[in-house]
Design a protein around this motif. Structure first.
Motif, PDB file in Angstrom:
ATOM      1  N   LEU A 210      51.508  46.996  60.009  1.00  0.00           N
ATOM      2  CA  LEU A 210      52.003  48.347  60.276  1.00  0.00           C
ATOM      3  C   LEU A 210      52.366  49.075  58.984  1.00  0.00           C
ATOM      4  O   LEU A 210      52.044  50.253  58.809  1.00  0.00           O
ATOM      5  CB  LEU A 210      53.196  48.307  61.227  1.00  0.00           C
ATOM      6  CG  LEU A 210      52.846  48.066  62.688  1.00  0.00           C
ATOM      7  CD1 LEU A 210      54.061  47.609  63.476  1.00  0.00           C
ATOM      8  CD2 LEU A 210      52.253  49.325  63.290  1.00  0.00           C
ATOM      9  N   LEU A 211      53.031  48.367  58.082  1.00  0.00           N
ATOM     10  CA  LEU A 211      53.377  48.975  56.795  1.00  0.00           C
ATOM     11  C   LEU A 211      52.112  49.365  56.025  1.00  0.00           C
ATOM     12  O   LEU A 211      52.052  50.446  55.427  1.00  0.00           O
ATOM     13  CB  LEU A 211      54.220  48.023  55.947  1.00  0.00           C
ATOM     14  CG  LEU A 211      55.585  47.620  56.507  1.00  0.00           C
ATOM     15  CD1 LEU A 211      56.289  46.654  55.562  1.00  0.00           C
ATOM     16  CD2 LEU A 211      56.449  48.827  56.816  1.00  0.00           C
ATOM     17  N   SER A 212      51.098  48.512  56.066  1.00  0.00           N
ATOM     18  CA  SER A 212      49.885  48.773  55.291  1.00  0.00           C
ATOM     19  C   SER A 212      49.071  49.945  55.840  1.00  0.00           C
ATOM     20  O   SER A 212      48.287  50.538  55.099  1.00  0.00           O
ATOM     21  CB  SER A 212      49.014  47.516  55.200  1.00  0.00           C
ATOM     22  OG  SER A 212      48.394  47.246  56.437  1.00  0.00           O
ATOM     23  N   ILE A 213      49.268  50.301  57.116  1.00  0.00           N
ATOM     24  CA  ILE A 213      48.524  51.451  57.662  1.00  0.00           C
ATOM     25  C   ILE A 213      49.375  52.718  57.744  1.00  0.00           C
ATOM     26  O   ILE A 213      48.995  53.700  58.366  1.00  0.00           O
ATOM     27  CB  ILE A 213      47.872  51.137  59.026  1.00  0.00           C
ATOM     28  CG1 ILE A 213      48.919  50.769  60.088  1.00  0.00           C
ATOM     29  CG2 ILE A 213      46.808  50.069  58.887  1.00  0.00           C
ATOM     30  CD1 ILE A 213      48.363  50.639  61.495  1.00  0.00           C
ATOM     31  N   GLY A 214      50.544  52.688  57.092  1.00  0.00           N
ATOM     32  CA  GLY A 214      51.318  53.921  56.961  1.00  0.00           C
ATOM     33  C   GLY A 214      52.449  54.117  57.943  1.00  0.00           C
ATOM     34  O   GLY A 214      52.918  55.243  58.117  1.00  0.00           O
ATOM     35  N   PHE A 215      52.924  53.047  58.579  1.00  0.00           N
ATOM     36  CA  PHE A 215      54.095  53.167  59.447  1.00  0.00           C
ATOM     37  C   PHE A 215      55.327  52.694  58.687  1.00  0.00           C
ATOM     38  O   PHE A 215      55.239  51.852  57.802  1.00  0.00           O
ATOM     39  CB  PHE A 215      53.924  52.342  60.729  1.00  0.00           C
ATOM     40  CG  PHE A 215      53.116  53.037  61.777  1.00  0.00           C
ATOM     41  CD1 PHE A 215      53.733  53.661  62.852  1.00  0.00           C
ATOM     42  CD2 PHE A 215      51.735  53.073  61.696  1.00  0.00           C
ATOM     43  CE1 PHE A 215      52.986  54.313  63.824  1.00  0.00           C
ATOM     44  CE2 PHE A 215      50.974  53.720  62.657  1.00  0.00           C
ATOM     45  CZ  PHE A 215      51.605  54.343  63.725  1.00  0.00           C
ATOM     46  N   THR A 216      56.485  53.241  59.049  1.00  0.00           N
ATOM     47  CA  THR A 216      57.755  52.913  58.421  1.00  0.00           C
ATOM     48  C   THR A 216      58.718  52.422  59.499  1.00  0.00           C
ATOM     49  O   THR A 216      58.825  53.055  60.553  1.00  0.00           O
ATOM     50  CB  THR A 216      58.357  54.163  57.747  1.00  0.00           C
ATOM     51  OG1 THR A 216      57.429  54.636  56.770  1.00  0.00           O
ATOM     52  CG2 THR A 216      59.687  53.874  57.092  1.00  0.00           C
TER      53      THR A 216
END
Length: 183
Positions: A95-101
């Motif tokens: 999730l972090l790697s695809i732009g979620f925080t």
């Protein structure tokens, strides 16, 4: 399909449980849920949630579930996709790697029942209190607000004092933890 729900803050849990029992609604044993909410990195609290995809990683009894919800009419009427994941840590990193925080961690104890085609959840949310949720599925082209009004009438028929809430748990927790404005 979209998941449509209504949510209520419960002031008198014993009265609610008695009213549900009077309707023949049996609730499950309580289960503990540990949810991490995620938002796109470009989104901030205060911005509209409508049309924006939000993710959640839930752990319950050692099982990890990944969910994506995209609010349609409002925060509580969403297109939803869900699947079991083997490794919560790896899904978090993905999730972090695809732009979620990561936004808010939500921990709660949940009991679930059925009222016809409607799912009933009684949640005790850490830091917020006790809530009643009614959820059902509706066609994607149905107005979520129409379904929510039908669900609201069911809740009002219980005759229990509840306060309707139109935000998700992450927004409620975020607001509860926000510092008081200085005067």
């Amino acid at each position: 399909m979209q998941e449509v729900e209504v949510k209520y803050l419960v002031r008198d849990e014993p009265a609610l449980l008695a009213a549900l029992a009077d309707q023949g609604i049996a609730l499950s044993e309580p289960v503990r849920q540990d949810d991490q909410a995620y938002a796109p990195s470009s989104w901030r609290y205060g911005m509209s949630k409508r049309g924006v995809p939000f993710a959640r990683l839930r752990t319950q009894a050692g099982r990890h579930v990944f969910t994506v919800k995209r609010p349609m009419n409002n925060e509580l009427a969403c297109l939803e996709h869900e699947t079991v994941v083997a490794d919560r840590g790896q899904m978090h990193d993905a999730l972090l790697s695809i732009g979620f925080t990561p936004t808010v961690r939500i921990t709660k104890t949940r009991r679930v029942g059925a009222w016809g085609a409607v799912t009933i959840c009684v949640d005790v949310v850490d830091g917020l209190g006790t809530f009643l949720e009614l959820e059902t599925m509706a066609r994607e082209d149905e107005a979520g607000a129409t379904t929510q009004e039908r669900l609201h009438k069911q809740v009002m028929a219980l005759g229990v004092a509840v306060e309707r809430v139109t935000q998700t748990y992450d927004s409620l927790l975020r607001a509860a933890k926000a510092p008081e404005p200085s005067v």
